[in-house]
Design a protein around this motif. Structure first.
Motif, mmCIF file in Angstrom:
data_model
loop_
_atom_site.group_PDB
_atom_site.id
_atom_site.type_symbol
_atom_site.label_atom_id
_atom_site.label_comp_id
_atom_site.label_asym_id
_atom_site.label_seq_id
_atom_site.Cartn_x
_atom_site.Cartn_y
_atom_site.Cartn_z
ATOM 1 N N PRO A 66 0.836 -1.214 0.000
ATOM 2 C CA PRO A 66 0.000 0.000 0.000
ATOM 3 C C PRO A 66 0.868 1.260 0.000
ATOM 4 N N THR A 71 5.678 9.633 2.589
ATOM 5 C CA THR A 71 6.486 10.450 3.501
ATOM 6 C C THR A 71 6.984 9.637 4.696
ATOM 7 N N GLY A 72 6.635 8.373 4.746
ATOM 8 C CA GLY A 72 7.077 7.511 5.855
ATOM 9 C C GLY A 72 8.600 7.457 5.897
#
Ligand SMILES: Cc1cc2nc3c(=O)[nH]c(=O)nc-3n(C[C@H](O)[C@H](O)[C@H](O)COP(=O)(O)OP(=O)(O)OC[C@H]3O[C@@H](n4cnc5c(N)ncnc54)[C@H](O)[C@@H]3O)c2cc1C
Length: 459
Positions: A66, A71-72
Motif C-alpha cells: 500500500p 512520507t514515511g
C-alpha cells in the motif's frame, strides 16, 4: 507480471489506472527509488475496487504494497519487482465534516492538510499535525499511527480515530465506521489496524474525531542554560497553562542555529544558549493565551528555568519559529551521510541518555555532527547524526551508540515513525517476545499467505 494479470487489474480499475513504463517512471518515488521498484502501480477509485483488486491479487498469490503520500521514514513503502503497489491517491474525497458530531469522514487518500483545511472551515481542528502534512495521507497517518506536535494535548492518531473501513488481504471489506466515541462492546478491532503499517489490510475510509479550533494561539521560543532545565520548564508550563499548553518541543543549540541558517531565518534569540524550547498555548476567544504564556515565561525567568524568551507577535513570526523546528531536511545534505533516529524514553532519563550518546559519539569522531530535537513532552526525541564516512560500518557503529543505552534506560527505538523494513531488527528492543509472538499470530490469521506489505514490521 503476466499479461492476463495486468488485463485483470485493468478490468477492475480501468486501463488508465494501471501504471507501468514511462508514465510510471515519471512518478515521484518519495525518499527512496525502492518505493517504486515493483514497476507496477494501481490506483483504485473506491472501496469496491480496492476489494476486487485485493481479492484478485490474493488468489493469484501476488504481493501487495500500500502507498499513501510516501512520507514515511522507515522504508515501510518499499517494493520489489513482482509486487503490486496499491496507491490511494484517487480516493481523495472528504465525505463530510460534521460540526454537531464533530467528526470528519473521508477516504484514506485525502492528505492531512486537506483534512485540516476542511475542518477549519467549520472552526474545527484535526489535532494530528506533522511537518509532512501536505503530502501525508490520512491512510498513511493511520497506518503509522502518526504523532507530531500536539500529542501532549490530544494524543496520537490512535486517539483521534473513531472509525475505520479496512479491506482485508483477501478482499473482505471490514466496516468499523460507527464513529462513536464510546463503544465498549467487545474488542476494539480498529485499533489493530492503527500502526500496523499496511501489513494487515488497506485502510480505505476513516472517521476522525475533531476538536474545536482554538480561537487564540500564542507561541514562544525560550532559551535555557542546558537540557537539565527542559523537564522542569515543561512541568512549570503545564502547571501554569494547564490544558492550554498544546505543544512543547525542544531544540539543541546546534540544530536551532543550523535550521535557522538553512531556512534563511534570523534566529529570534541568539544561538548562544544550551537548549531551546518552543511553547504553544491555545484557547477559546475569552482566553488571553498571550498574557498567560507571557506570565508563565516571566515566572520561569524568575525561577531560573529560562535565560531568555520571545513570543511571536504575528503569524509570520509564529511560522518562523515552527520552520526552525520543522525544517530538518537540509541538514541531511550537509555531510556525505546523515542518519536519523526517533527514540522514546521516560523524560527523567533523557539527560543521562544524551550525555552517554554524546560522549560515545565523541569517542569515534571528535566533532560529531549530532543534532537532537523534537516532541520532548511525549518523551520523544529525533536524533540526526551526520558523518563524513558513509559506509555501512560507520552506520552500524552510530546505530549501536544510539540504541544500546535504550535497553537499560527503558526506551523504544521507534517512538512514532514505526518499524517498516529499516527498524525490523529493533522490534525486540521495543517489544517483548510474547508481544512479538502474538503479533505473528494475528498476522497469520489475517494474512495467511503473507502477501500484505510482505517483510515489513515482522519480517
Ligand atoms: C518532514 C516529515 C515530518 C514528519 N513528522 C512526523 C511526526 O512529527 N510524527 C510522526 O509520527 N511521523 C512523522 N513523519 C512520518 C510519518 O509517518 C508520515 O509522514 C505519515 O504518517 C505517513 O503518511 P503517508 O501517507 O506518507 O504514508 P506512506 O509513506 O505512503 O506509507 C507509510 C506506511 O503506511 C502504509 N500505508 C500507507 N497508506 C496506507 C493505507 N491506506 N492503508 C494501509 N497502509 C497504508 C505503507 O505501506 C507504509 O508502510 C514525518 C515525515 C516527514 C517526511
Amino acid at each position: 507480471m503476466s499479461a492476463p494479470d495486468v488485463a485483470a487489474l485493468e478490468a477492475i480499475v480501468g486501463a488508465g489506472n494501471v501504471l507501468q513504463g514511462d508514465l510510471y517512471g515519471l512518478r515521484n518515488p518519495g525518499y527512496t527509488r525502492e518505493n517504486l521498484a515493483a514497476g507496477l502501480l494501481v490506483r483504485p477509485g473506491n472501496t469496491a475496487e480496492v476489494s476486487a483488486l485485493l481479492r484478485y491479487l490474493y488468489r493469484a498469490g501476488i504481493p501487495i504494497v500500500p502507498h499513501g503520500g510516501l512520507t514515511g521514514l522507515v522504508l515501510g513503502a518499499v517494493s520489489k519487482p513482482g509486487d503490486v503497489i496499491v496507491n490511494l491517491e484517487r480516493m481523495n474525497r472528504i465525505e463530510r465534516v460534521d460540526p454537531v458530531d464533530r467528526v470528519l469522514v473521508a477516504e484514506a487518500g485525502v492528505t492531512l492538510e486537506t483534512a485540516q483545511r476542511a475542518s477549519e472551515e467549520h472552526h474545527l481542528m484535526v489535532p494530528v499535525d506533522i511537518a509532512a502534512r501536505g503530502s501525508a495521507t490520512l491512510g498513511g497517518n493511520v497506518a503509522t499511527n502518526a504523532g507530531g506536535q500536539r500529542v501532549m494535548r490530544y494524543g496520537m492518531t490512535r486517539d483521534m480515530i473513531l472509525g475505520l473501513e479496512v479491506v482485508l488481504p483477501d478482499g473482505e471489506v471490514l466496516c468499523m465506521m460507527s464513529g462513536l466515541v464510546k463503544n465498549n462492546a467487545g474488542y476494539d478491532l480498529k485499533q489493530l489496524f492503527i500502526g500496523s503499517e499496511g501489513t494487515l489490510g488497506i485502510v480505505t475510509r476513516v472517521v476522525m474525531r475533531l476538536h474545536e479550533a482554538p480561537a487564540r494561539v500564542a507561541t514562544a521560543l525560550a532559551a535555557c542554560q542546558s537540557f537539565e532545565q527542559i523537564p522542569p520548564l515543561l512541568r512549570h508550563a503545564s502547571q501554569h497553562l494547564g490544558g492550554k499548553l498544546t505543544s512543547f518541543e525542544m531544540l539543541d543549540p546546534k540544530y536551532y542555529a543550523t535550521t535557522a541558517r538553512l531556512s534563511f531565518i534570523a534566529a529570534p534569540i541568539a544561538p548562544a544558549h544550551g537548549s531551546y524550547a518552543i511553547l504553544e498555548a491555545s484557547g477559546a476567544e475569552s482566553d488571553d493565551v498571550d498574557a498567560d504564556l507571557e506570565a508563565t515565561l516571566a515566572t520561569a525567568l524568575d525561577e531560573g528555568l529560562i535565560l531568555d524568551a520571545v513570543t511571536a507577535k504575528s503569524e509570520a513570526e509564529r511560522q518562523a519559529i515552527w520552520t526552525i523546528r520543522e525544517n530538518s531536511e537540509p541538514i541531511e545534505r550537509l555531510t556525505p551521510a546523515c542518519w536519523s533516529y526517533d527514540i522514546s524514553l521516560p523524560l527523567s532519563r533523557f539527560a543521562e541518555y544524551l550525555a552517554v550518546v554524546q560522549s560515545t559519539l565523541a569517542s569515534i569522531d571528535p566533532e560529531p555532527d549530532f543534532y537532537y530535537f523534537g516532541h520532548v513532552a511525549d518523551g520523544n526525541l529525533h536524533l540526526m547524526v551526520g558523518s563524513q564516512a558513509s559506509d555501512e560500518d560507520m552506520h552500524r557503529r552510530i546505530e549501536e551508540i544510539v540504541y544500546t543505552p535504550l535497553k537499560t534506560l527503558g526506551g523504544s527505538a521507534s517512538a512514532e515513525h514505526g518499524i517498516g523494513l529499516e527498524r525490523r531488527h529493533l522490534l525486540n528492543v521495543c517489544r517483548s517476545e510474547g508481544e512479538i509472538a502474538l503479533m505473528r499470530r494475528v498476522k497469520s490469521i489475517l494474512d495467511p499467505k503473507g502477501l500484505m506489505n510482505a517483510g515489513k514490521v515482522l519480517g
